[in-house]
Every structure is written in C-alpha cells, then in structure tokens.
Motif scaffolding. Structure first.
Motif, mmCIF file in Angstrom:
data_model
loop_
_atom_site.group_PDB
_atom_site.id
_atom_site.type_symbol
_atom_site.label_atom_id
_atom_site.label_comp_id
_atom_site.label_asym_id
_atom_site.label_seq_id
_atom_site.Cartn_x
_atom_site.Cartn_y
_atom_site.Cartn_z
ATOM 1 N N THR A 58 21.943 -5.863 2.707
ATOM 2 C CA THR A 58 20.688 -4.874 2.654
ATOM 3 C C THR A 58 21.188 -3.501 2.158
ATOM 4 O OG1 THR A 58 20.776 -4.056 4.873
ATOM 5 C CG2 THR A 58 19.469 -5.968 4.676
ATOM 6 N N LYS A 59 20.034 -2.593 2.210
ATOM 7 C CA LYS A 59 20.668 -1.212 1.616
ATOM 8 C C LYS A 59 21.649 -0.599 2.728
ATOM 9 C CE LYS A 59 17.139 -0.803 -1.895
ATOM 10 N NZ LYS A 59 15.761 -0.229 -1.965
ATOM 11 N N ASP A 60 21.168 -1.051 4.148
ATOM 12 C CA ASP A 60 22.138 -0.851 5.264
ATOM 13 C C ASP A 60 22.247 0.832 5.320
ATOM 14 O OD1 ASP A 60 23.892 -1.044 7.420
ATOM 15 O OD2 ASP A 60 25.552 -1.515 6.299
ATOM 16 N N LEU A 61 23.229 1.462 4.967
ATOM 17 C CA LEU A 61 23.547 2.899 5.134
ATOM 18 C C LEU A 61 22.694 3.760 4.167
ATOM 19 C CD1 LEU A 61 27.562 2.876 5.346
ATOM 20 C CD2 LEU A 61 25.785 3.002 7.225
ATOM 21 N N PHE A 62 22.286 3.062 3.070
ATOM 22 C CA PHE A 62 21.264 3.936 2.232
ATOM 23 C C PHE A 62 19.912 3.976 2.902
ATOM 24 C CE2 PHE A 62 24.536 2.359 -0.565
ATOM 25 C CZ PHE A 62 24.748 3.332 -1.433
ATOM 26 N N GLU A 63 19.517 2.830 3.530
ATOM 27 C CA GLU A 63 18.281 2.621 4.323
ATOM 28 C C GLU A 63 18.524 2.569 5.835
ATOM 29 O OE1 GLU A 63 14.488 3.400 4.114
ATOM 30 O OE2 GLU A 63 15.516 3.029 1.998
ATOM 31 N N THR A 64 18.195 3.710 6.598
ATOM 32 C CA THR A 64 18.656 3.500 8.090
ATOM 33 C C THR A 64 17.834 2.538 8.833
ATOM 34 O OG1 THR A 64 17.154 5.401 8.507
ATOM 35 C CG2 THR A 64 19.485 5.868 7.812
ATOM 36 N N ASP A 65 16.619 2.228 8.351
ATOM 37 C CA ASP A 65 15.696 1.136 9.016
ATOM 38 C C ASP A 65 16.045 -0.115 8.643
ATOM 39 O OD1 ASP A 65 14.323 3.094 10.271
ATOM 40 O OD2 ASP A 65 12.665 3.124 8.608
ATOM 41 N N GLU A 66 17.254 -0.444 7.936
ATOM 42 C CA GLU A 66 17.693 -1.628 7.688
ATOM 43 C C GLU A 66 19.085 -2.264 8.426
ATOM 44 O OE1 GLU A 66 17.746 -2.473 3.588
ATOM 45 O OE2 GLU A 66 15.562 -2.017 3.160
ATOM 46 N N PRO A 67 19.319 -3.491 8.601
ATOM 47 C CA PRO A 67 20.629 -3.660 9.059
ATOM 48 C C PRO A 67 21.572 -4.062 7.997
ATOM 49 C CG PRO A 67 19.259 -5.639 8.960
ATOM 50 C CD PRO A 67 18.429 -4.483 8.610
ATOM 51 N N ALA A 68 23.017 -4.287 8.457
ATOM 52 C CA ALA A 68 23.607 -4.651 7.592
ATOM 53 C C ALA A 68 23.260 -5.955 6.476
ATOM 54 C CB ALA A 68 25.276 -4.873 8.070
ATOM 55 N N LEU A 69 22.783 -6.813 7.330
ATOM 56 C CA LEU A 69 22.516 -8.157 6.678
ATOM 57 C C LEU A 69 21.224 -8.632 7.333
ATOM 58 C CD1 LEU A 69 25.849 -9.526 7.425
ATOM 59 C CD2 LEU A 69 25.030 -9.898 5.220
ATOM 60 N N TRP A 70 20.150 -9.294 6.623
ATOM 61 C CA TRP A 70 19.279 -10.048 7.001
ATOM 62 C C TRP A 70 18.814 -11.399 6.408
ATOM 63 C CZ3 TRP A 70 15.141 -5.406 6.088
ATOM 64 C CH2 TRP A 70 14.858 -5.339 4.819
ATOM 65 N N GLN A 71 17.945 -12.163 7.183
ATOM 66 C CA GLN A 71 17.649 -13.492 6.745
ATOM 67 C C GLN A 71 16.036 -13.252 6.560
ATOM 68 O OE1 GLN A 71 19.672 -16.665 7.639
ATOM 69 N NE2 GLN A 71 18.169 -18.119 7.146
ATOM 70 N N LYS A 72 15.492 -13.732 5.791
ATOM 71 C CA LYS A 72 14.124 -13.987 5.563
ATOM 72 C C LYS A 72 13.447 -15.364 5.422
ATOM 73 C CE LYS A 72 12.917 -9.068 4.226
ATOM 74 N NZ LYS A 72 12.134 -8.229 3.406
ATOM 75 N N ASP A 73 12.394 -15.870 5.926
ATOM 76 C CA ASP A 73 12.082 -17.058 5.615
ATOM 77 C C ASP A 73 11.203 -16.801 4.218
ATOM 78 O OD1 ASP A 73 9.403 -16.243 6.169
ATOM 79 O OD2 ASP A 73 9.121 -17.535 7.965
ATOM 80 N N LEU A 74 10.623 -18.142 3.808
ATOM 81 C CA LEU A 74 9.972 -18.038 2.455
ATOM 82 C C LEU A 74 8.590 -17.290 2.552
ATOM 83 C CD1 LEU A 74 10.147 -21.949 1.646
ATOM 84 C CD2 LEU A 74 11.518 -20.022 0.639
#
Length: 176
Positions: A58-74
């Motif tokens: 993810t955007k991680d450090l650029f976007e503080t509400d996001e984790p380092a990684l994520w997985q989404k379903d369809l």
C-alpha cells in the motif's frame, strides 16, 4: 522540493517444502524517503509470510491510515491487514474490526517493550504478532538492491533468503 520515493523491484521465488508450495512473485515497492532499508526488506518478508497473488503493498508511510500490505476480495472488502514495525494499538484494533485477519510483523530492539505496553492486542482473536530477530534484519539488508532476485527456501520451519550477493537465515518468533 519534496523528496520522492525510490522504486525497488524484487523477483521473489518461494520454495516452501514444509507445505509443498512453490510460487514466484514479481514485487514492486516504493521506499518512502524516511523509510530505512531494514524496513523495506522487512516488508518483503511480511509479504513472503502471507504470500498471495492478491496481497498488495500500500501507500503505507505516505498514507497513515493504510497498513504496509493488504489483501482485498473481489468486492473490495478487506481480508488481510498487515502492519510492519510497532504500530499504534488503536490502529490495529480498528483493523481487527474491519478484517478477517490482521498481522503485525515487528522488529528492532524495543519490540518486547512495545508488546508489553499494548495489552489490548492480546484480546483480539484475529490478530497475529510476529517478531523478527535482530540478526535476521541485519542480514537481510545485505540482500537489498534496486532490482533483486530473491529465493526463499523454507524447510523444517527454517527460512533462508538468498540473494545474488549473500544469504540470510530468517528467525521468526510468534508472540501472538
């Protein structure tokens, strides 16, 4: 003028002989100007631990509400939320309410103190906490190049990450 991200690419080949799983992944990561090589390489290990074609950096450090990684379903629903480092306890708690699986991959000298201080984490049944040894994070930094060819071998629970110039034994401890 603001500093820009540095792009890293890694071809990661995973040979997990314990689970009879053999996969190749082409990873592209943006290194935030404030991010260390150690953290960048820990993100690769976090990817390897939960490897799946649908797992994304993810955007991680650029976007503080996001984790380092994520997985989404369809449908776009979050399935996995993976933090790297020592995240805020409230952020992990909020993620555990939104996702089926939450993981924190920690490293560094203050992990034990961080884990002891964040008592709410222990009450969250869908949260895993993994700790990387200092020797592992020091060794993986030697594998870092702008374009990397990495081979991860897993056999009898032992992880070995091999690059063009060196290799590193990866020592994990599951805290939760």
């Amino acid at each position: 003028m603001a500093l820009k991200a540095t792009i890293y690419k890694a071809d990661l080949n995973i040979a997990d002989m314990d689970n009879h799983r053999y996969e190749d992944f082409q990873l592209t990561m943006a290194q935030h100007p404030s991010e260390t090589i150690e953290r960048l390489m820990v993100r690769i290990l976090a990817y390897a631990r939960f490897a799946d074609e649908a797992l994304e950096f993810t955007k991680d450090l650029f976007e503080t509400d996001e984790p380092a990684l994520w997985q989404k379903d369809l449908t776009g629903q979050l399935m996995k939320w993976i933090e790297v480092g020592s995240p805020d306890e409230d952020k992990v708690k909020k993620a555990s309410a939104r996702c089926k699986q939450v993981a924190v991959v920690t490293y560094g000298s203050s992990v034990d103190e961080w884990y002891k201080r964040n008592t709410k984490l222990k009450t969250l049944s869908n949260v895993e906490v993994w700790k990387l040894s200092t020797a592992s994070t020091e060794a993986i930094q030697k594998l870092c190049e702008r374009t990397m060819q990495l081979q991860l071998n897993i056999m009898d629970g032992e992880w070995t990450l091999i690059g063009d110039q060196a290799q590193a034994v990866i020592e994990w401890e599951q805290l939760q």
